[in-house]
Enzyme design. Structure first.
Site, PDB file in Angstrom:
ATOM      1  CG  ASP A  46      -2.131  -0.907   1.030  1.00  0.00           C
ATOM      2  OD1 ASP A  46      -2.359  -1.360  -0.103  1.00  0.00           O
ATOM      3  OD2 ASP A  46      -2.835  -1.169   2.016  1.00  0.00           O
ATOM      4  CG  ASN A 123      -4.339   5.880   2.955  1.00  0.00           C
ATOM      5  OD1 ASN A 123      -5.194   5.446   2.201  1.00  0.00           O
ATOM      6  ND2 ASN A 123      -3.391   5.122   3.464  1.00  0.00           N
ATOM      7  CD  GLU A 124      -3.386   8.758   6.731  1.00  0.00           C
ATOM      8  OE1 GLU A 124      -2.230   8.946   6.298  1.00  0.00           O
ATOM      9  OE2 GLU A 124      -3.947   7.648   6.696  1.00  0.00           O
ATOM     10  NE  ARG A 149      -4.503  21.406  27.164  1.00  0.00           N
ATOM     11  CZ  ARG A 149      -3.870  22.579  27.168  1.00  0.00           C
ATOM     12  NH1 ARG A 149      -4.426  23.634  26.590  1.00  0.00           N
ATOM     13  NH2 ARG A 149      -2.680  22.697  27.745  1.00  0.00           N
ATOM     14  CG  ASP A 151      -1.107  13.310  21.627  1.00  0.00           C
ATOM     15  OD1 ASP A 151      -0.864  14.155  22.500  1.00  0.00           O
ATOM     16  OD2 ASP A 151      -0.814  12.106  21.752  1.00  0.00           O
ATOM     17  CB  THR A 162      -8.812   0.261   6.529  1.00  0.00           C
ATOM     18  OG1 THR A 162      -8.170   0.619   5.302  1.00  0.00           O
ATOM     19  CG2 THR A 162     -10.278  -0.049   6.253  1.00  0.00           C
ATOM     20  CD  GLN A 225       6.177  10.859   2.679  1.00  0.00           C
ATOM     21  OE1 GLN A 225       7.210  11.526   2.671  1.00  0.00           O
ATOM     22  NE2 GLN A 225       6.161   9.579   3.047  1.00  0.00           N
TER      23      GLN A 225
END
Length: 270
Positions: A46, A123-124, A149, A151, A162, A225
């Site tokens: 992937d 993906n995200e 508030r 991470d 997924t 990235q």
């Protein structure tokens, strides 16, 4: 038909890519074209397919992707390393069949007032703080929804639900749905700070804007990235008008993929 082969540097992937290239060159109906392909074949996993998508991102509306996996099973890879001949036969009998999935548009505005940057995620995308807790206001459309508030925050596509999204407690969404999702990363909830604490599913006519309070200590990623470590004023996410297309020679049914990858038992009909 013009085909590009995008392989990782692993030994097994190189063997498969070499064999695939040889068989394509032997076919009278197929040719190798890395600049203006109609089909991009990813050889690896992937992660390799994500890299292939971003490599050909500017012409993503003119290509279809195919994934060959040479290691563990992946969500974007339908073919095994020993099925090169079968794949070439499918390419020779191609009739433009495809399945498309939503992508995520990212717009980054900077404190400096310079030009906005734009990204496209398969993906995200995540917004995190380098150290300490990230504090940020979250808007849905133009309405303040909550003050976060913790991470960080993760905004994902259905096909990316997924991946990292799942690891931070997000829901799995069938990629036939034209939606995006926002999930919290280790949010702080007590008497002073309060967030919804649940993933949000965003419809096509809505968008999410995140405004960090400590803009000079945030890191913005796209498909893992880093795309910006400048002082971010705000990040806007919405469903892209562009979609990714996969050649549907033998595209595995989504819930079968989920079952194969996370449960290990296949009991769903195609």
């Amino acid at each position: 038909m013009k085909i590009a082969i995008y392989s990782n540097l692993g030994e097994s992937s190189n063997i498969v890519a070499t064999s695939l290239k040889k068989k394509i060159k032997e076919s009278p109906d197929l040719s190798i074209d890395g600049l203006n392909p109609e089909i991009v074949i990813s050889v690896g996993g992937d992660g390799t397919l994500l890299s292939a998508f971003h490599h050909y991102q500017d012409i993503s509306d003119r290509i279809r992707l195919v994934g060959i996996h040479t290691g563990h099973l992946g969500f974007y890879t339908d073919w095994r390393d020993y099925e090169v001949s079968e794949l070439v036969d499918s390419l020779e009998h191609d009739d433009r069949q495809s399945v498309t999935y939503p992508l995520l548009d990212i717009r980054v505005n900077y404190v400096s007032g310079g030009p906005s940057d734009y990204g496209l995620a398969l993906n995200e995308s995540t917004l995190k703080q380098i150290s300490g807790s990230m504090v940020a206001d979250v808007y849905i459309k133009d309405t303040l929804f909550e003050s976060f508030r913790g991470d960080g925050l993760c905004v994902s596509t259905p096909s990316g639900s997924t991946a990292y999204n799942k690891s931070v407690g997000g829901a799995i969404i069938n990629p036939t749905l034209n939606a995006i999702q926002m999930a919290e990363i280790s949010s702080i909830n007590n008497r002073v700070f309060r967030t919804l604490g649940s993933p949000l599913i965003i419809s096509p006519d809505e968008w999410v804007k995140i405004v960090p309070k400590s803009s000079n200590r945030t890191i913005l990623t796209c498909d893992h990235q880093i795309i910006s470590n400048q002082a971010v004023e705000s990040v806007e996410y919405r469903i892209s008008k562009r979609r990714i297309a996969f050649a549907q020679y033998r595209h595995t049914q989504f819930w079968r993929r989920v079952s194969n990858s996370f449960i290990g038992k296949v009991n769903l009909d195609d």
